[in-house]
Write a protein that holds these residues in place. Structure first.
Motif, short mmCIF file in Angstrom:
data_model
loop_
_atom_site.label_atom_id
_atom_site.label_comp_id
_atom_site.label_asym_id
_atom_site.label_seq_id
_atom_site.Cartn_x
_atom_site.Cartn_y
_atom_site.Cartn_z
N GLY A 73 -17.82 11.30 -20.43
CA GLY A 73 -17.19 12.50 -19.89
C GLY A 73 -16.42 12.26 -18.60
O GLY A 73 -15.91 13.21 -18.00
N VAL A 74 -16.33 11.01 -18.15
CA VAL A 74 -15.60 10.69 -16.92
C VAL A 74 -14.55 9.64 -17.28
O VAL A 74 -14.85 8.66 -17.97
CB VAL A 74 -16.55 10.16 -15.82
CG1 VAL A 74 -15.76 9.72 -14.59
CG2 VAL A 74 -17.59 11.21 -15.45
N GLU A 75 -13.33 9.85 -16.82
CA GLU A 75 -12.24 8.92 -17.12
C GLU A 75 -11.57 8.42 -15.85
O GLU A 75 -11.63 9.07 -14.81
CB GLU A 75 -11.22 9.58 -18.05
CG GLU A 75 -10.60 10.84 -17.46
CD GLU A 75 -9.76 11.63 -18.45
OE1 GLU A 75 -9.91 11.44 -19.67
OE2 GLU A 75 -8.95 12.45 -17.98
N VAL A 76 -10.91 7.27 -15.97
CA VAL A 76 -10.12 6.69 -14.87
C VAL A 76 -8.68 6.64 -15.35
O VAL A 76 -8.40 6.14 -16.44
CB VAL A 76 -10.60 5.27 -14.51
CG1 VAL A 76 -9.69 4.64 -13.46
CG2 VAL A 76 -12.04 5.29 -14.03
N LYS A 77 -7.78 7.15 -14.54
CA LYS A 77 -6.35 7.12 -14.86
C LYS A 77 -5.59 6.51 -13.68
O LYS A 77 -5.88 6.83 -12.52
CB LYS A 77 -5.81 8.54 -15.10
CG LYS A 77 -6.45 9.25 -16.27
CD LYS A 77 -5.93 8.71 -17.57
CE LYS A 77 -6.50 9.51 -18.73
NZ LYS A 77 -6.17 8.98 -20.00
N ALA A 78 -4.61 5.66 -14.00
CA ALA A 78 -3.73 5.12 -12.98
C ALA A 78 -2.81 6.23 -12.49
O ALA A 78 -2.43 7.12 -13.25
CB ALA A 78 -2.93 3.96 -13.53
N ARG A 79 -2.45 6.16 -11.21
CA ARG A 79 -1.53 7.14 -10.62
C ARG A 79 -0.28 6.41 -10.14
O ARG A 79 -0.37 5.28 -9.68
CB ARG A 79 -2.18 7.84 -9.44
CG ARG A 79 -3.35 8.70 -9.82
CD ARG A 79 -4.05 9.27 -8.58
NE ARG A 79 -3.18 9.64 -7.50
CZ ARG A 79 -2.67 10.86 -7.30
NH1 ARG A 79 -2.97 11.82 -8.14
NH2 ARG A 79 -1.90 11.12 -6.27
N PRO A 80 0.87 7.05 -10.22
CA PRO A 80 2.10 6.40 -9.77
C PRO A 80 2.25 6.40 -8.24
O PRO A 80 3.23 5.87 -7.73
CB PRO A 80 3.19 7.24 -10.43
CG PRO A 80 2.58 8.59 -10.58
CD PRO A 80 1.11 8.33 -10.85
N GLU A 81 1.30 6.98 -7.54
CA GLU A 81 1.37 7.07 -6.08
C GLU A 81 1.55 5.69 -5.45
O GLU A 81 0.79 4.77 -5.73
CB GLU A 81 0.07 7.71 -5.58
CG GLU A 81 -0.04 7.82 -4.09
CD GLU A 81 -1.36 8.45 -3.68
OE1 GLU A 81 -2.10 7.84 -2.91
OE2 GLU A 81 -1.63 9.57 -4.15
#
Length: 166
Positions: A73-81
């Motif tokens: 139920g927990v995900e990691v996503k890359a950010r373009p920041e």
């Protein structure tokens, strides 16, 4: 100290706001395997997050380490920041939009091999520097290398177990 009531209240408000809260501490329980011959690092981090963190939290990690959540139920996503090299920006998010659990496990792995470069010429006896490297000649991992997740919290605690080849 003899303060008027309004001054004393103002002082207490400033002192309270400036003092870091114990509840804002992120606790890392890290198991790290380093393979200098491959320039490789594999890690698992059981995170204890502050209560009331919300449904997501931002962090940075070395861009070559490919983080993933091992908590259902927990995900990691890359950010373009944009962040300083060699870091990548990521968001840890509860998939259902609810609050993140207080215990989350992350895993990541990859290569950290930044060659030594000549340092500043303004110093006598120039030196060589690197943001971090894992190599058969040696391992150098600073906090700025981003070898573990850095959250925007002020306080961090660690338990660190490192495994190296025999």
């Amino acid at each position: 100290m003899n303060l008027r009531p309004a001054t004393a209240i103002g002082f207490l408000l400033i002192a309270t706001c400036a003092a870091p809260s114990v509840s804002a501490t992120v606790h890392h329980t890290l198991r790290v395997r380093v393979d200098p011959s491959r320039g490789h690092l594999d890690a698992e981090d059981r995170l204890s997050l502050p209560s009331g963190i919300g449904s997501e939290i931002l962090f940075t990690l070395h861009a070559g380490l490919d983080p993933e959540s091992w908590t259902p139920g927990v995900e990691v996503k890359a950010r373009p920041e944009p962040v300083d090299a060699p870091l990548g920006s990521y968001v840890l998010r509860a998939a259902d939009g609810r609050a993140l659990p207080n215990e989350v496990t992350l895993r990541w792995g990859g290569t950290i091999r930044h060659p030594l470069a000549e340092g500043g010429e303004e110093y006598a006896g120039a030196f060589r520097e690197t943001p971090g490297t894992i190599d058969a000649e040696g391992v150098y991992l600073a906090g700025s290398t981003g070898w573990f997740p850095a959250f925007r919290e002020e306080l961090v605690r660690f338990v660190l177990d490192v495994e190296l080849p025999a």
